[in-house]
Design a protein around this motif. Sequence first.
Motif, PDB file in Angstrom:
ATOM      1  N   SER A  49       0.834  -1.198   0.000  1.00 19.71           N
ATOM      2  CA  SER A  49       0.000   0.000   0.000  1.00 19.71           C
ATOM      3  C   SER A  49       0.871   1.251   0.000  1.00 19.71           C
ATOM      4  O   SER A  49       1.917   1.304   0.644  1.00 19.71           O
ATOM      5  CB  SER A  49      -0.943   0.012   1.208  1.00 19.71           C
ATOM      6  N   LEU A  50       0.427   2.244  -0.752  1.00 18.75           N
ATOM      7  CA  LEU A  50       1.039   3.569  -0.795  1.00 18.75           C
ATOM      8  C   LEU A  50      -0.071   4.555  -0.441  1.00 18.75           C
ATOM      9  O   LEU A  50      -0.885   4.926  -1.298  1.00 18.75           O
ATOM     10  CB  LEU A  50       1.606   3.867  -2.179  1.00 18.75           C
ATOM     11  N   VAL A  51      -0.131   4.930   0.811  1.00 21.83           N
ATOM     12  CA  VAL A  51      -1.215   5.779   1.299  1.00 21.83           C
ATOM     13  C   VAL A  51      -0.697   7.203   1.470  1.00 21.83           C
ATOM     14  O   VAL A  51       0.161   7.469   2.315  1.00 21.83           O
ATOM     15  CB  VAL A  51      -1.773   5.236   2.626  1.00 21.83           C
ATOM     16  N   ARG A  52      -1.196   8.083   0.649  1.00 22.72           N
ATOM     17  CA  ARG A  52      -0.771   9.503   0.648  1.00 22.72           C
ATOM     18  C   ARG A  52       0.748   9.613   0.530  1.00 22.72           C
ATOM     19  O   ARG A  52       1.406  10.317   1.283  1.00 22.72           O
ATOM     20  CB  ARG A  52      -1.281  10.217   1.901  1.00 22.72           C
ATOM     21  N   VAL A  53       1.281   8.940  -0.467  1.00 17.77           N
ATOM     22  CA  VAL A  53       2.721   8.947  -0.711  1.00 17.77           C
ATOM     23  C   VAL A  53       3.057   9.576  -2.062  1.00 17.77           C
ATOM     24  O   VAL A  53       3.931  10.444  -2.153  1.00 17.77           O
ATOM     25  CB  VAL A  53       3.295   7.508  -0.658  1.00 17.77           C
ATOM     26  N   VAL A  75       4.426 -12.677  -8.151  1.00 18.04           N
ATOM     27  CA  VAL A  75       3.443 -12.743  -9.237  1.00 18.04           C
ATOM     28  C   VAL A  75       2.055 -12.913  -8.623  1.00 18.04           C
ATOM     29  O   VAL A  75       1.857 -13.737  -7.722  1.00 18.04           O
ATOM     30  CB  VAL A  75       3.762 -13.920 -10.189  1.00 18.04           C
ATOM     31  N   GLY A  76       1.121 -12.121  -9.065  1.00 16.49           N
ATOM     32  CA  GLY A  76      -0.223 -12.130  -8.493  1.00 16.49           C
ATOM     33  C   GLY A  76      -0.396 -11.136  -7.363  1.00 16.49           C
ATOM     34  O   GLY A  76      -1.516 -10.936  -6.876  1.00 16.49           O
ATOM     35  N   GLY A  77       0.703 -10.526  -6.923  1.00  9.35           N
ATOM     36  CA  GLY A  77       0.626  -9.529  -5.860  1.00  9.35           C
ATOM     37  C   GLY A  77      -0.009  -8.235  -6.349  1.00  9.35           C
ATOM     38  O   GLY A  77      -0.064  -7.958  -7.552  1.00  9.35           O
ATOM     39  N   SER A  78      -0.485  -7.433  -5.407  1.00  5.31           N
ATOM     40  CA  SER A  78      -1.243  -6.236  -5.753  1.00  5.31           C
ATOM     41  C   SER A  78      -0.652  -4.979  -5.135  1.00  5.31           C
ATOM     42  O   SER A  78       0.038  -5.028  -4.108  1.00  5.31           O
ATOM     43  CB  SER A  78      -2.707  -6.372  -5.289  1.00  5.31           C
ATOM     44  N   LEU A  79      -0.966  -3.865  -5.767  1.00  4.03           N
ATOM     45  CA  LEU A  79      -0.603  -2.534  -5.271  1.00  4.03           C
ATOM     46  C   LEU A  79      -1.875  -1.754  -5.009  1.00  4.03           C
ATOM     47  O   LEU A  79      -2.806  -1.770  -5.825  1.00  4.03           O
ATOM     48  CB  LEU A  79       0.262  -1.797  -6.294  1.00  4.03           C
ATOM     49  N   LEU A  80      -1.913  -1.061  -3.872  1.00  2.00           N
ATOM     50  CA  LEU A  80      -3.029  -0.191  -3.512  1.00  2.00           C
ATOM     51  C   LEU A  80      -2.507   1.218  -3.313  1.00  2.00           C
ATOM     52  O   LEU A  80      -1.641   1.456  -2.468  1.00  2.00           O
ATOM     53  CB  LEU A  80      -3.694  -0.697  -2.228  1.00  2.00           C
ATOM     54  N   VAL A  81      -3.012   2.161  -4.103  1.00  2.00           N
ATOM     55  CA  VAL A  81      -2.675   3.573  -3.964  1.00  2.00           C
ATOM     56  C   VAL A  81      -3.905   4.291  -3.423  1.00  2.00           C
ATOM     57  O   VAL A  81      -5.000   4.167  -3.981  1.00  2.00           O
ATOM     58  CB  VAL A  81      -2.265   4.197  -5.309  1.00  2.00           C
ATOM     59  N   SER A  82      -3.737   5.027  -2.334  1.00  6.96           N
ATOM     60  CA  SER A  82      -4.846   5.772  -1.738  1.00  6.96           C
ATOM     61  C   SER A  82      -4.358   7.162  -1.359  1.00  6.96           C
ATOM     62  O   SER A  82      -3.454   7.300  -0.527  1.00  6.96           O
ATOM     63  CB  SER A  82      -5.378   5.033  -0.502  1.00  6.96           C
ATOM     64  N   PHE A 111     -12.906  13.788  -1.447  1.00  2.13           N
ATOM     65  CA  PHE A 111     -12.115  14.875  -0.861  1.00  2.13           C
ATOM     66  C   PHE A 111     -11.215  14.357   0.267  1.00  2.13           C
ATOM     67  O   PHE A 111     -10.268  15.027   0.666  1.00  2.13           O
ATOM     68  CB  PHE A 111     -13.014  16.002  -0.346  1.00  2.13           C
ATOM     69  N   VAL A 112     -11.503  13.159   0.777  1.00  2.00           N
ATOM     70  CA  VAL A 112     -10.638  12.524   1.770  1.00  2.00           C
ATOM     71  C   VAL A 112      -9.576  11.680   1.076  1.00  2.00           C
ATOM     72  O   VAL A 112      -8.388  11.804   1.354  1.00  2.00           O
ATOM     73  CB  VAL A 112     -11.457  11.656   2.749  1.00  2.00           C
ATOM     74  N   THR A 113     -10.011  10.808   0.172  1.00  2.00           N
ATOM     75  CA  THR A 113      -9.059   9.987  -0.577  1.00  2.00           C
ATOM     76  C   THR A 113      -9.740   9.353  -1.774  1.00  2.00           C
ATOM     77  O   THR A 113     -10.971   9.191  -1.796  1.00  2.00           O
ATOM     78  CB  THR A 113      -8.446   8.891   0.322  1.00  2.00           C
ATOM     79  N   SER A 114      -8.940   9.018  -2.768  1.00  2.00           N
ATOM     80  CA  SER A 114      -9.372   8.224  -3.923  1.00  2.00           C
ATOM     81  C   SER A 114      -8.402   7.069  -4.077  1.00  2.00           C
ATOM     82  O   SER A 114      -7.301   7.088  -3.502  1.00  2.00           O
ATOM     83  CB  SER A 114      -9.408   9.077  -5.190  1.00  2.00           C
ATOM     84  N   LEU A 115      -8.791   6.060  -4.877  1.00  2.00           N
ATOM     85  CA  LEU A 115      -7.987   4.841  -4.929  1.00  2.00           C
ATOM     86  C   LEU A 115      -7.697   4.396  -6.353  1.00  2.00           C
ATOM     87  O   LEU A 115      -8.513   4.594  -7.249  1.00  2.00           O
ATOM     88  CB  LEU A 115      -8.689   3.695  -4.192  1.00  2.00           C
ATOM     89  N   VAL A 116      -6.519   3.784  -6.515  1.00  2.00           N
ATOM     90  CA  VAL A 116      -6.130   3.106  -7.740  1.00  2.00           C
ATOM     91  C   VAL A 116      -5.451   1.807  -7.325  1.00  2.00           C
ATOM     92  O   VAL A 116      -4.615   1.812  -6.414  1.00  2.00           O
ATOM     93  CB  VAL A 116      -5.177   3.943  -8.608  1.00  2.00           C
ATOM     94  N   THR A 117      -5.808   0.696  -7.981  1.00  2.00           N
ATOM     95  CA  THR A 117      -5.181  -0.592  -7.672  1.00  2.00           C
ATOM     96  C   THR A 117      -4.612  -1.212  -8.931  1.00  2.00           C
ATOM     97  O   THR A 117      -5.064  -0.928 -10.041  1.00  2.00           O
ATOM     98  CB  THR A 117      -6.182  -1.562  -7.020  1.00  2.00           C
ATOM     99  N   GLY A 118      -3.632  -2.079  -8.772  1.00  2.00           N
ATOM    100  CA  GLY A 118      -3.034  -2.785  -9.898  1.00  2.00           C
ATOM    101  C   GLY A 118      -2.471  -4.128  -9.460  1.00  2.00           C
ATOM    102  O   GLY A 118      -2.280  -4.370  -8.259  1.00  2.00           O
ATOM    103  N   VAL A 119      -2.210  -5.002 -10.424  1.00  3.93           N
ATOM    104  CA  VAL A 119      -1.761  -6.360 -10.144  1.00  3.93           C
ATOM    105  C   VAL A 119      -0.475  -6.651 -10.924  1.00  3.93           C
ATOM    106  O   VAL A 119      -0.339  -6.227 -12.082  1.00  3.93           O
ATOM    107  CB  VAL A 119      -2.853  -7.391 -10.511  1.00  3.93           C
ATOM    108  N   LYS A 120       0.447  -7.364 -10.307  1.00  3.71           N
ATOM    109  CA  LYS A 120       1.627  -7.859 -11.000  1.00  3.71           C
ATOM    110  C   LYS A 120       1.302  -9.235 -11.572  1.00  3.71           C
ATOM    111  O   LYS A 120       1.161 -10.210 -10.837  1.00  3.71           O
ATOM    112  CB  LYS A 120       2.811  -7.951 -10.024  1.00  3.71           C
ATOM    113  N   GLN A 121       1.169  -9.312 -12.881  1.00  2.00           N
ATOM    114  CA  GLN A 121       0.734 -10.550 -13.525  1.00  2.00           C
ATOM    115  C   GLN A 121       1.883 -11.483 -13.858  1.00  2.00           C
ATOM    116  O   GLN A 121       1.702 -12.696 -13.959  1.00  2.00           O
ATOM    117  CB  GLN A 121      -0.038 -10.224 -14.807  1.00  2.00           C
ATOM    118  N   SER A 122       3.082 -10.951 -14.061  1.00  6.85           N
ATOM    119  CA  SER A 122       4.203 -11.826 -14.429  1.00  6.85           C
ATOM    120  C   SER A 122       5.529 -11.221 -14.012  1.00  6.85           C
ATOM    121  O   SER A 122       5.592 -10.072 -13.602  1.00  6.85           O
ATOM    122  CB  SER A 122       4.189 -12.062 -15.946  1.00  6.85           C
TER     123      SER A 122
END
Length: 329
Positions: free
Chosen positions: A229-233, A255-262, A318-329
């Motif tokens: 997670s990358l929260v307000r970074v 592989v298959g791991g995820s990223l969370l941006v908030s 106005f507090v936060t928004s989110l973007v997520t992604g996955v490492k496929q390979s």
Amino acid sequence: MFDLVAGFCHSQILQALVEFDIPQMLLRNEMTTDALATEAEVPLDRMHVLLSAAVALGLLKRRKSGLYALTIRGAALAGVPGLSGMISHHDVLYLDLADPVAFFRGEVETELAEFWPYVFGASGATDPKVASTYSQLMADSQVLVAEDTLATVSLNGVRHIMDVGGGSGAFLAAVGQAYPNLHMTLFDLPAVAPGAQARFADLGLSERVMIAPGSFRDDPLPQGADLISLVRVLYDHSDETVSALLRSVYEALPVGGSLLVSEPMTGGDQPQRAGDAYYALYCMAMRTGKARSADQIAALLRQAGFTDIQTPKSRRPFVTSLVTGVKQS
């Protein structure tokens, strides 16, 4: 139009209310102008002007008895974690914006970056007192961000989360309480580690959290987490620094791991008030980063190799928004 012109005065009224501790006083008891003036050590006629202005802004209400009370909006000044701290430190931002022409031309040596020294890496945050100031402010306001993030995305199925740039651990504390079987790692500067250790100990989370001191600008990220997670970074840093960080995150994930941006984001092609009229200027004053739209962040994730990119809608952008992604390979 007049409301726009008066916007600066509105901000100063907010700051005065917070600095005089008026919301906290009225949270305990309704009070008269005289009593508030005495407690705040403000001349009676000037306190009357301040209170009338606060009523006009919908922060206070005046009873027929002459007592002042908080409105629902005004109660937020006393009850929303981190809000009063954010308002109080805005005197630094106001100084940076005192000459808006010079500010937008890039001719102002802004002071806001001195308030947030961590944006320059480990070398910028070595003073424990300074680290404590920004860590507490981040932690207090992070409560709302954590609430909205966890209300928007589910961490079911995640085994191990690593929060990069997690400060004193406010986000992981919320995660740990919501997901009692989740393993956690906090990666941030050595100067903020003591605050995180104390927080996790108070909540009984110490055995579930590993604190890994380091700077993502200077050090490789630890391996082992299947969600990072990358929260307000990201909005604190330049595209170059963000791109390097996202590559490091990609390399650290399996592989298959995820990223969370908030974090707060701009509206992109559809500008909106919080992101484009506040956070964009705030980041500009910090000199190192910039507020980005969800589409811009998604593009940076794709460049780093992430796929299956999603932009789930948070309940309070106005507090936060989110973007997520996955490492496929």
